[in-house]
Design an enzyme around this catalytic site. Structure first.
Site, PDB file in Angstrom:
ATOM      1  N   CYS A   2       0.865  -1.179   0.000  1.00 13.17           N
ATOM      2  CA  CYS A   2       0.000   0.000   0.000  1.00 13.17           C
ATOM      3  C   CYS A   2       0.896   1.221   0.000  1.00 13.17           C
ATOM      4  O   CYS A   2       1.616   1.458   0.965  1.00 13.17           O
ATOM      5  CB  CYS A   2      -0.923  -0.005   1.207  1.00 13.17           C
ATOM      6  SG  CYS A   2      -2.024   1.423   1.271  1.00 13.17           S
ATOM      7  N   GLU A 131      -3.116   0.966  -6.287  1.00 15.72           N
ATOM      8  CA  GLU A 131      -2.080  -0.051  -6.486  1.00 15.72           C
ATOM      9  C   GLU A 131      -1.710  -0.091  -7.958  1.00 15.72           C
ATOM     10  O   GLU A 131      -2.568   0.079  -8.839  1.00 15.72           O
ATOM     11  CB  GLU A 131      -2.575  -1.425  -6.009  1.00 15.72           C
ATOM     12  CG  GLU A 131      -1.486  -2.488  -5.978  1.00 15.72           C
ATOM     13  CD  GLU A 131      -0.309  -2.071  -5.113  1.00 15.72           C
ATOM     14  OE1 GLU A 131       0.661  -1.499  -5.683  1.00 15.72           O
ATOM     15  OE2 GLU A 131      -0.343  -2.303  -3.900  1.00 15.72           O
TER      16      GLU A 131
END
Length: 333
Positions: A2, A131
């Site tokens: 993340c 992402e």
């Protein structure tokens, strides 16, 4: 993994989305929002939050008041990327990559083990996270497809469209994405405290592995949130064993505008058009500071003025302004 999140809610709106059922009360309880000095750093709602930014997280109220039940929750703004409590000098210069930490070996880590043993478990709040498809090995980092990952929403609620949110109601309240993490407290030479956190990750499940080989520990239910935060009732080993890859998360492709963390445009989390076109920056959005992006916008504007009926080919997105931080389980000496 993340490396970028999105949270556009004001503090009171965050509180509204974090109501929970306390066993001792019949009505849902709204967690207190507790502001901390954090060395002068403040939370700023943003479509593009990066490590070292301040964001609100859920923690047990017992960490700030021993008389409180550990099941009670409060919201505290903290800095993303844990600062080691033993670090001396400028908190920005500890030299470690701590925005993410690996679940594997967490308990024996010299950096993350002590906060875990002290029950410093927290829940990171966001509308979604970004992402990049690292499995696309044939593409440059700046060209890899970007995705926006979020939780399922109630009927009629679109996570990318604020006009569909009814934060004061029930049916229209958005379902925030909640990630398990650890926090710690660092003090400077003047005794001022800085609260900071790290996001726990582990190997991806089959569902997410096509995008990235690692995934944050996402808490899907309020029961899971309660177990993670209630450090007096649920021991660390049991809490970690309860973490598992999410099977309910959803995602869609977004523009590589998000590559540059200085670009706070509200187009960062907008879906790419069905025809493959990328979202563009409209009026009222933040002007990107990237010189390449500014040049692109100027050229595009001139092209449209010359012949608005001709669709011009867009150049590729600029390189991210920072390298995507490597994730590691730091073993501090």
């Amino acid at each position: 993994m993340c490396g970028r999140t999105c949270l556009t809610l004001e503090p009171k709106e965050v509180q509204c989305c974090c109501k929970y059922q306390n066993p001792q009360q019949s009505k849902p309880k709204t967690p207190e929002y507790r502001n901390e000095f954090n060395c002068g750093r403040k939370y700023q709602p943003s479509h593009n939050i990066a490590p070292t930014d301040i964001t609100p997280v859920l923690v047990s109220a017992a960490h700030f008041d021993e008389a409180k039940e550990s099941s009670e929750r409060i919201i505290v703004p903290m800095m993303w990327s844990m600062v080691p409590r033993w670090h001396k000098g400028d908190y920005r210069k500890h030299g470690l990559t701590t925005n993410n930490c690996r679940l594997e070996g967490l308990a024996v880590s010299k950096l993350y083990g002590p906060p875990l043993a002290a029950g410093h478990r927290c829940v990171i709040l966001c509308e979604g996270f970004y992402e990049w498809q690292t499995t696309a090995k044939d593409l440059k980092a700046s060209e890899r497809p970007a995705f926006y990952i979020h939780m399922p929403q109630n009927e009629g609620v679109k996570i990318e469209d604020r006009s569909t949110w009814n934060l004061a109601g029930t049916d229209g309240t958005i379902n925030l994405l909640k990630m398990a993490g650890l926090f710690d407290v660092w003090e400077d030479e003047n005794g001022d405290k800085l609260y900071s956190y790290t996001v726990i990750t582990f190997e991806s499940n089959k569902k997410f592995s096509a995008i990235h080989h690692r995934i944050p520990a996402i808490l899907e239910t309020d029961e899971e949130v309660d177990a993670w935060l209630d450090f007096r009732r649920v021991a660390a080993t049991r809490a970690m064993n309860m973490l598992k890859p999410s099977e309910t998360i959803q995602w869609y492709g977004v523009s590589n505008l998000v590559n540059n963390s200085r670009n706070k445009s509200d187009q960062c989390n907008k879906p790419i058009g069905k025809d493959g076109t990328k979202p563009t920056i409209g009026k009222g959005n933040a002007t990107p500071k990237s010189k390449m992006m500014q040049s692109w916008l100027i050229v595009k504007k001139r092209n449209l003025e010359d012949d608005p009926t001709v669709e011009k080919k867009e150049p590729t997105a600029s390189e991210p302004d920072r390298k995507k931080p490597k994730e590691e389980n730091v073993q501090a000496d």
